[in-house]
Write a protein that holds these residues in place. Sequence first.
Motif, PDB file in Angstrom:
ATOM      1  N   LEU A   1     -18.145   2.744   5.839  1.00 37.93           N
ATOM      2  CA  LEU A   1     -18.770   1.415   5.828  1.00 37.93           C
ATOM      3  C   LEU A   1     -18.133   0.531   4.772  1.00 37.93           C
ATOM      4  CD1 LEU A   1     -21.012  -0.605   6.598  1.00 37.93           C
ATOM      5  CD2 LEU A   1     -22.492   0.560   4.948  1.00 37.93           C
ATOM      6  N   ARG A   2     -17.896   1.081   3.610  1.00 35.15           N
ATOM      7  CA  ARG A   2     -17.336   0.286   2.514  1.00 35.15           C
ATOM      8  C   ARG A   2     -15.893  -0.130   2.800  1.00 35.15           C
ATOM      9  NH1 ARG A   2     -18.964   2.351  -3.165  1.00 35.15           N
ATOM     10  NH2 ARG A   2     -19.878   0.366  -3.768  1.00 35.15           N
ATOM     11  N   GLN A   3     -15.103   0.753   3.372  1.00 36.98           N
ATOM     12  CA  GLN A   3     -13.743   0.379   3.741  1.00 36.98           C
ATOM     13  C   GLN A   3     -13.746  -0.733   4.778  1.00 36.98           C
ATOM     14  OE1 GLN A   3     -12.402   4.237   5.003  1.00 36.98           O
ATOM     15  NE2 GLN A   3     -11.278   4.622   3.115  1.00 36.98           N
ATOM     16  N   ARG A   4     -14.741  -0.719   5.654  1.00 36.58           N
ATOM     17  CA  ARG A   4     -14.769  -1.690   6.745  1.00 36.58           C
ATOM     18  C   ARG A   4     -15.189  -3.075   6.278  1.00 36.58           C
ATOM     19  NH1 ARG A   4     -18.659   0.394   9.943  1.00 36.58           N
ATOM     20  NH2 ARG A   4     -20.146  -1.339   9.861  1.00 36.58           N
TER      21      ARG A   4
ATOM     22  N   VAL B   1     -17.858 -12.986   9.587  1.00 32.21           N
ATOM     23  CA  VAL B   1     -16.649 -12.367  10.118  1.00 32.21           C
ATOM     24  C   VAL B   1     -15.928 -11.683   8.969  1.00 32.21           C
ATOM     25  CG1 VAL B   1     -16.403 -14.038  11.989  1.00 32.21           C
ATOM     26  CG2 VAL B   1     -15.298 -14.472   9.786  1.00 32.21           C
ATOM     27  N   TRP B   2     -15.095 -10.706   9.312  1.00 35.65           N
ATOM     28  CA  TRP B   2     -14.321 -10.002   8.312  1.00 35.65           C
ATOM     29  C   TRP B   2     -13.020  -9.512   8.927  1.00 35.65           C
ATOM     30  CZ3 TRP B   2     -13.243  -5.094   9.883  1.00 35.65           C
ATOM     31  CH2 TRP B   2     -14.120  -4.520  10.824  1.00 35.65           C
ATOM     32  N   GLY B   3     -12.081  -9.231   8.065  1.00 40.45           N
ATOM     33  CA  GLY B   3     -10.813  -8.673   8.500  1.00 40.45           C
ATOM     34  C   GLY B   3     -10.240  -7.809   7.395  1.00 40.45           C
ATOM     35  N   ARG B   4      -9.508  -6.784   7.770  1.00 38.51           N
ATOM     36  CA  ARG B   4      -8.909  -5.900   6.784  1.00 38.51           C
ATOM     37  C   ARG B   4      -7.601  -5.341   7.309  1.00 38.51           C
ATOM     38  NH1 ARG B   4      -9.643  -0.159   6.815  1.00 38.51           N
ATOM     39  NH2 ARG B   4     -10.273   0.542   8.878  1.00 38.51           N
ATOM     40  N   VAL B   5      -6.732  -4.964   6.386  1.00 38.99           N
ATOM     41  CA  VAL B   5      -5.488  -4.279   6.729  1.00 38.99           C
ATOM     42  C   VAL B   5      -5.463  -2.961   5.970  1.00 38.99           C
ATOM     43  CG1 VAL B   5      -4.193  -6.361   7.275  1.00 38.99           C
ATOM     44  CG2 VAL B   5      -4.238  -5.519   4.925  1.00 38.99           C
ATOM     45  N   GLU B   6      -4.858  -1.955   6.594  1.00 39.40           N
ATOM     46  CA  GLU B   6      -4.811  -0.624   5.998  1.00 39.40           C
ATOM     47  C   GLU B   6      -3.437  -0.013   6.203  1.00 39.40           C
ATOM     48  OE1 GLU B   6      -7.840   2.997   6.329  1.00 39.40           O
ATOM     49  OE2 GLU B   6      -6.437   2.981   8.014  1.00 39.40           O
TER      50      GLU B   6
ATOM     51  N   MET C   1       5.947  23.449  13.225  1.00 40.01           N
ATOM     52  CA  MET C   1       6.415  22.088  12.943  1.00 40.01           C
ATOM     53  C   MET C   1       5.676  21.508  11.741  1.00 40.01           C
ATOM     54  SD  MET C   1       3.986  19.630  13.849  1.00 40.01           S
ATOM     55  CE  MET C   1       2.332  19.796  14.491  1.00 40.01           C
ATOM     56  N   ARG C   2       6.295  20.501  11.147  1.00 40.72           N
ATOM     57  CA  ARG C   2       5.703  19.687  10.094  1.00 40.72           C
ATOM     58  C   ARG C   2       5.896  18.228  10.487  1.00 40.72           C
ATOM     59  NH1 ARG C   2       9.286  22.841   7.815  1.00 40.72           N
ATOM     60  NH2 ARG C   2      10.538  21.078   7.113  1.00 40.72           N
ATOM     61  N   GLN C   3       5.019  17.362   9.992  1.00 38.62           N
ATOM     62  CA  GLN C   3       5.149  15.959  10.369  1.00 38.62           C
ATOM     63  C   GLN C   3       4.666  15.033   9.266  1.00 38.62           C
ATOM     64  OE1 GLN C   3       1.610  16.671  13.444  1.00 38.62           O
ATOM     65  NE2 GLN C   3       2.326  14.567  13.549  1.00 38.62           N
ATOM     66  N   ASP C   4       5.295  13.859   9.227  1.00 38.77           N
ATOM     67  CA  ASP C   4       4.887  12.762   8.355  1.00 38.77           C
ATOM     68  C   ASP C   4       4.543  11.575   9.235  1.00 38.77           C
ATOM     69  OD1 ASP C   4       5.359  13.747   5.557  1.00 38.77           O
ATOM     70  OD2 ASP C   4       7.378  14.026   6.350  1.00 38.77           O
ATOM     71  N   ILE C   5       3.380  10.984   8.986  1.00 41.16           N
ATOM     72  CA  ILE C   5       2.908   9.847   9.776  1.00 41.16           C
ATOM     73  C   ILE C   5       2.709   8.664   8.839  1.00 41.16           C
ATOM     74  CG2 ILE C   5       1.179   9.002  11.401  1.00 41.16           C
ATOM     75  CD1 ILE C   5       0.356  11.936  11.852  1.00 41.16           C
ATOM     76  N   ASP C   6       3.513   7.622   9.010  1.00 37.87           N
ATOM     77  CA  ASP C   6       3.340   6.367   8.280  1.00 37.87           C
ATOM     78  C   ASP C   6       2.741   5.352   9.229  1.00 37.87           C
ATOM     79  OD1 ASP C   6       4.429   7.290   5.871  1.00 37.87           O
ATOM     80  OD2 ASP C   6       6.463   6.910   6.574  1.00 37.87           O
ATOM     81  N   SER C   7       1.557   4.841   8.909  1.00 37.11           N
ATOM     82  CA  SER C   7       0.870   3.944   9.823  1.00 37.11           C
ATOM     83  C   SER C   7       0.278   2.758   9.082  1.00 37.11           C
ATOM     84  CB  SER C   7      -0.245   4.698  10.572  1.00 37.11           C
ATOM     85  OG  SER C   7      -1.231   5.162   9.667  1.00 37.11           O
ATOM     86  N   TRP C   8       0.025   1.710   9.838  1.00 34.95           N
ATOM     87  CA  TRP C   8      -0.726   0.567   9.328  1.00 34.95           C
ATOM     88  C   TRP C   8      -1.573   0.025  10.484  1.00 34.95           C
ATOM     89  CZ3 TRP C   8      -1.020  -4.462  10.991  1.00 34.95           C
ATOM     90  CH2 TRP C   8      -0.084  -4.846  11.953  1.00 34.95           C
ATOM     91  N   GLN C   9      -2.628  -0.668  10.125  1.00 31.29           N
ATOM     92  CA  GLN C   9      -3.455  -1.304  11.138  1.00 31.29           C
ATOM     93  C   GLN C   9      -4.131  -2.535  10.573  1.00 31.29           C
ATOM     94  OE1 GLN C   9      -7.279   0.206  12.405  1.00 31.29           O
ATOM     95  NE2 GLN C   9      -7.275   1.786  10.799  1.00 31.29           N
TER      96      GLN C   9
ATOM     97  N   ALA D   1      -4.454   2.817   1.543  1.00 26.49           N
ATOM     98  CA  ALA D   1      -4.875   1.621   0.814  1.00 26.49           C
ATOM     99  C   ALA D   1      -5.357   0.601   1.838  1.00 26.49           C
ATOM    100  CB  ALA D   1      -3.726   1.039  -0.001  1.00 26.49           C
ATOM    101  N   THR D   2      -6.490  -0.024   1.536  1.00 25.57           N
ATOM    102  CA  THR D   2      -7.033  -1.034   2.421  1.00 25.57           C
ATOM    103  C   THR D   2      -7.424  -2.266   1.617  1.00 25.57           C
ATOM    104  OG1 THR D   2      -8.737  -1.490   4.105  1.00 25.57           O
ATOM    105  CG2 THR D   2      -9.379  -0.122   2.252  1.00 25.57           C
ATOM    106  N   ALA D   3      -7.261  -3.443   2.236  1.00 27.34           N
ATOM    107  CA  ALA D   3      -7.646  -4.707   1.602  1.00 27.34           C
ATOM    108  C   ALA D   3      -8.285  -5.589   2.656  1.00 27.34           C
ATOM    109  CB  ALA D   3      -6.434  -5.408   0.995  1.00 27.34           C
ATOM    110  N   GLY D   4      -9.390  -6.260   2.294  1.00 30.67           N
ATOM    111  CA  GLY D   4     -10.101  -7.049   3.282  1.00 30.67           C
ATOM    112  C   GLY D   4     -10.666  -8.342   2.724  1.00 30.67           C
ATOM    113  N   PHE D   5     -11.097  -9.199   3.654  1.00 28.99           N
ATOM    114  CA  PHE D   5     -11.719 -10.482   3.337  1.00 28.99           C
ATOM    115  C   PHE D   5     -12.930 -10.660   4.233  1.00 28.99           C
ATOM    116  CE2 PHE D   5     -12.252 -14.968   4.528  1.00 28.99           C
ATOM    117  CZ  PHE D   5     -12.528 -15.519   3.288  1.00 28.99           C
ATOM    118  N   ARG D   6     -14.050 -11.129   3.680  1.00 34.27           N
ATOM    119  CA  ARG D   6     -15.278 -11.337   4.422  1.00 34.27           C
ATOM    120  C   ARG D   6     -15.794 -12.748   4.195  1.00 34.27           C
ATOM    121  NH1 ARG D   6     -18.160  -7.843   2.070  1.00 34.27           N
ATOM    122  NH2 ARG D   6     -19.596  -9.170   0.928  1.00 34.27           N
TER     123      ARG D   6
END
Length: 319
Positions: free
Chosen positions: A30-33, A49-54, A69-77, A311-316
């Motif tokens: 909830l807090r991240q959102r 309204v709110w928006g965030r990037v992670e 196998m081994r894997q590395d996942i770099d993602s953003w949303q 890491a996440t950053a948002g605006f509400r």
Amino acid sequence: MSTTCGAIFTNKANEAYANTLLALSSVPTLRQRVGTRRYDAADRDQDGVWGRVEGKRNHLEPSTSASAMRQDIDSWQAQFGVDRVLSGEKDGARVVGGVTARYGTADTRVASVYGDGNIDTKAYGLGTTLTWYGQQGAYVDTQLQATWFSSDLSSRLAGPLVNGQPARSYAASVETGMAFPFKDGFSVIPQAQLSYVSSSFSFRDRFNAQVDSDKGESLQGRLGLAFDYRRDLPEAAGQRRQLNLYGLINLKRELLNGTRVTVSGTPFDTRQGRTWAGVGGGGEYAWGERYAIYGEVAADSDLHGSYSASATAGFRMQF
């Protein structure tokens, strides 16, 4: 030789693909959102309204893997939402409903003794939220989320393996907590969250093998403890200002038995470490009764080689 290695790598990529989908389907806290102030029903929480990037990095070394196998996942949303107060008084318990939309990408690198490869994934999602806020700092937050994926799988030896591979997932989460205030703006918030994710895909690969997601589910429990500090800052230009800082410790436990992908009927099972421990910290700065910016950084590890950092950053903005 390259064709044989490419086919073997395809099995590893398919096994890794199931883990990539689960990682991209996870739901936030909830807090991240939406940030911090919504923990307290006494705040004047209005429609908004709110928006965030992670951004997130996952390094996975499974405790069980059919193909080692081994894997590395770099993602953003990027995620956006609209919230509306459905019931409740301004200074009492209330229920807030919302709808969300998100878009993200992920670059997965898979390590193999037969050669390395990549999985490039795009994700599109829609969701709904329903949150109850009590009068004394208690809350219950629920989320439902559907995600659709498109992925390209490739091998350095064999080249492109699958392009535009579709997949989908569904996720549900329930989180609850209770704030226990102390003096001078300090409080402790015990939290518990249960999250379920189910993903699926089916296709024929470059080598005409039938690939199916036979088991792509995760059920994860989280116990957390947040240490909060809240302070009202001197007004500026007649506007109220507030600062909130917090630290967080988490203990997570996977309750299911990993993923299974079948390639021409042959199963490839993977299971990550069951128990993860993590820490995090963040804050929120709110001003003028309507606006707030917030963010959090967090890290988790199974203490056996796998880890996750985000890491996440948002605006509400409230109406």
